[in-house]
Design a protein around this motif. Structure first.
Motif, PDB file in Angstrom:
ATOM      1  N   GLU A 197      37.432  37.660  40.657  1.00 19.94           N
ATOM      2  CA  GLU A 197      38.862  37.452  40.935  1.00 19.94           C
ATOM      3  C   GLU A 197      39.156  37.613  42.420  1.00 19.94           C
ATOM      4  O   GLU A 197      39.933  36.856  42.996  1.00 19.94           O
ATOM      5  N   GLN A 198      38.515  38.584  43.048  1.00 18.00           N
ATOM      6  CA  GLN A 198      38.733  38.773  44.486  1.00 18.00           C
ATOM      7  C   GLN A 198      38.155  37.600  45.275  1.00 18.00           C
ATOM      8  O   GLN A 198      38.690  37.220  46.311  1.00 18.00           O
ATOM      9  N   ILE A 212      42.412  45.666  38.423  1.00 20.38           N
ATOM     10  CA  ILE A 212      41.681  45.677  37.145  1.00 20.38           C
ATOM     11  C   ILE A 212      41.824  44.320  36.468  1.00 20.38           C
ATOM     12  O   ILE A 212      42.775  43.587  36.706  1.00 20.38           O
ATOM     13  N   VAL A 213      40.862  44.009  35.634  1.00 20.09           N
ATOM     14  CA  VAL A 213      40.903  42.784  34.839  1.00 20.09           C
ATOM     15  C   VAL A 213      41.125  43.214  33.394  1.00 20.09           C
ATOM     16  O   VAL A 213      40.487  44.160  32.915  1.00 20.09           O
ATOM     17  N   ILE A 246      38.749  45.709  31.425  1.00 15.30           N
ATOM     18  CA  ILE A 246      37.360  45.332  31.144  1.00 15.30           C
ATOM     19  C   ILE A 246      36.558  45.283  32.441  1.00 15.30           C
ATOM     20  O   ILE A 246      35.353  45.087  32.430  1.00 15.30           O
ATOM     21  N   ALA A 247      37.250  45.470  33.560  1.00 17.61           N
ATOM     22  CA  ALA A 247      36.553  45.600  34.849  1.00 17.61           C
ATOM     23  C   ALA A 247      37.524  46.219  35.835  1.00 17.61           C
ATOM     24  O   ALA A 247      38.739  46.069  35.703  1.00 17.61           O
ATOM     25  N   LEU A 295      48.645  49.027  41.687  1.00 25.04           N
ATOM     26  CA  LEU A 295      47.492  48.343  41.083  1.00 25.04           C
ATOM     27  C   LEU A 295      47.782  46.877  40.732  1.00 25.04           C
ATOM     28  O   LEU A 295      48.829  46.556  40.191  1.00 25.04           O
ATOM     29  N   LYS A 296      46.839  46.018  41.040  1.00 24.91           N
ATOM     30  CA  LYS A 296      46.932  44.610  40.625  1.00 24.91           C
ATOM     31  C   LYS A 296      46.267  44.477  39.255  1.00 24.91           C
ATOM     32  O   LYS A 296      45.155  44.965  39.055  1.00 24.91           O
ATOM     33  N   VAL A 297      46.954  43.833  38.331  1.00 23.66           N
ATOM     34  CA  VAL A 297      46.389  43.639  36.995  1.00 23.66           C
ATOM     35  C   VAL A 297      46.226  42.135  36.770  1.00 23.66           C
ATOM     36  O   VAL A 297      47.196  41.385  36.853  1.00 23.66           O
ATOM     37  N   VAL A 298      45.005  41.721  36.538  1.00 23.85           N
ATOM     38  CA  VAL A 298      44.725  40.288  36.423  1.00 23.85           C
ATOM     39  C   VAL A 298      44.171  39.991  35.039  1.00 23.85           C
ATOM     40  O   VAL A 298      43.310  40.722  34.536  1.00 23.85           O
TER      41      VAL A 298
END
Ligand code: MG
Length: 425
Positions: A30-31, A43-44, A55-56, A82-85
């Protein structure tokens, strides 16, 4: 001569495996895709919910104590920023395949252990620590420069696959950890026993109840005690793996060398593709000779541009004679093309199977694995190998090299020949 070479390769490290583990894989993907996410806690998640678990987690999130399995709600309490993707499995699978390609350019992948972990078997001169480290660094560099700068991998080198996986886990990101046989148990004594592959929460709890909580105690358990604690043969296998010995089923997994190539449009007509199969076979042959091995069989598989693939294999007396292997490849090619029944080929894969060390002694019946090699061929091949090593890969080849320029320019599996020839002399 062969014997002396083998002794020369034994540097006491006993290295047999290179294990690659991508760091924070989904988060790194993602990054890589979105520069705004780089350098940030991320986080993913599988679904959009406060109550699901990560999950990551990116390196930055891990530093704050957020990890795989942390609930989104709690993670946000730890880090409001926090970024949540949401996970994009297709993208991770795509990158997984790209990683396999890059590893395969350096050393064949023996086993895909998960979407972000692969194990490769080290052979011959690759088992010397300096050479193994060089291979690891090349893989790390290739992934960073050809796939993406965020995609860091940790590499473990060790005598057993379990220890190589353990080693890959010891240093992140971009780690390179070597567990040498002649230094065991040294570095293992600092590891939490729950961090060994094969010791899950249940086993860890059982060990704990038996009074075993530190790795030194673990190391000193007998095989039979381990069997008892593990409740089966898994315990014995762990005892051996810890000492750098693979369990029998891994040891007997047929050693093989593979080369495959996805064909550019101009190489897809059957005749052009056949030349690719031959070149892949010749490459397998030169790799076998460099490693000091012979193979006892060849497997060919082709995929058409329309649906469908065909495969065939042939066993023969062990050989490292490329001409013998090419005869087999030609026969297999005809079988595969007939079976596939298409005029355009998309992918060709060649695998040498049943590898045996070239210096294997003749058996009781006097049968020597060297039986099926023409000495004239071998002298010629030795000369070709030496010239190619000196003047660059593919300088001299067997048979025609149609469209060589496109071929070499394309992303191909040919440059598996290491660029550091000093390791291979
Ligand atoms: Mg990983």
């Amino acid at each position: 001569m062969q014997k002396a070479q083998i002794r020369q390769w034994d540097d006491g490290s006993g290295l047999k495996w290179l294990y690659l583990d991508m760091n924070s894989f989904f988060a790194s993907c993602e990054q890589q895709a979105d520069p705004c996410l780089r350098g940030r806690p991320l986080i993913v998640v599988p679904v959009d919910s406060e109550y699901t678990c990560a999950i990551a987690a990116s390196q930055e999130a891990k530093r704050l104590g957020i990890k795989t399995g942390t609930q989104v709600k709690i993670a946000k309490q730890i880090c409001p920023d926090l970024k949540v993707v949401q996970a994009r499995p297709d993208e991770y699978v795509r990158i997984h395949h790209r990683i396999l390609e890059e590893v395969d350019h350096v050393i064949p992948v023996e086993k895909i252990c998960s979407i972000d972990e692969v194990a490769c078997r080290l052979m011959g001169p690759e088992t010397v620590e300096a050479a193994a480290r060089a291979l690891g660094h090349r893989i790390q560099r290739r992934i960073l420069s050809n796939i993406g700068e965020c995609l860091t991998a940790s590499i473990g080198l060790a005598p057993s696959r379990m220890l190589a996986k353990t080693a890959a886990d010891m240093q992140k990101p971009l780690g390179m950890t070597v567990l040498r046989r002649d230094q065991l148990p040294g570095p293992l004594l600092d590891i939490d026993i729950g961090d060994f592959p094969g010791i899950g929460p249940a086993t860890k709890a059982r060990l704990f109840r038996a009074g075993i909580s530190d790795p030194r105690q673990l190391w000193h358990l007998s095989p039979s005690r381990m069997r008892q604690l593990w409740g089966g043969i898994g315990g014995d296998q762990f005892w051996y793996a810890l000492r750098g010995v693979d369990p029998p089923e891994i040891e007997t997994e047929r050693g093989s060398i593979s080369h495959s190539h996805v064909l550019a449009v101009e190489l897809r007509p059957v005749e052009a593709a056949r030349a690719v199969a031959r070149r892949l076979t010749a490459k397998c042959g030169s790799r076998l000779r460099r490693m000091g091995y012979k193979c006892g069989g060849l497997h060919l598989s082709i995929r058409g541009t329309q649906e469908g693939r065909a495969q065939a294999e042939r066993l023969f007396m062990a050989t490292a004679d490329s001409f013998r292997m090419l005869e087999a490849a030609d026969a297999l090619w005809d079988v595969c093309v007939r079976t596939l029944n298409q005029t355009s080929i998309k992918k060709v894969s060649v695998t040498c199977m049943r590898l045996v060390p070239a210096d294997t002694a003749p058996d009781l019946f006097g049968y020597s694995p060297a039986a099926d090699e023409d000495p004239r061929h071998m002298r010629l091949l030795e000369a070709i190998d030496a010239l190619n090593q000196r003047f660059g890969k593919d300088r001299i080849s067997i048979g025609p090299k149609p469209k060589l320029h496109e071929f070499v320019g394309a992303k191909i599996a040919f440059n598996r020949v290491p660029e550091t020839p000093e390791f291979w002399e």
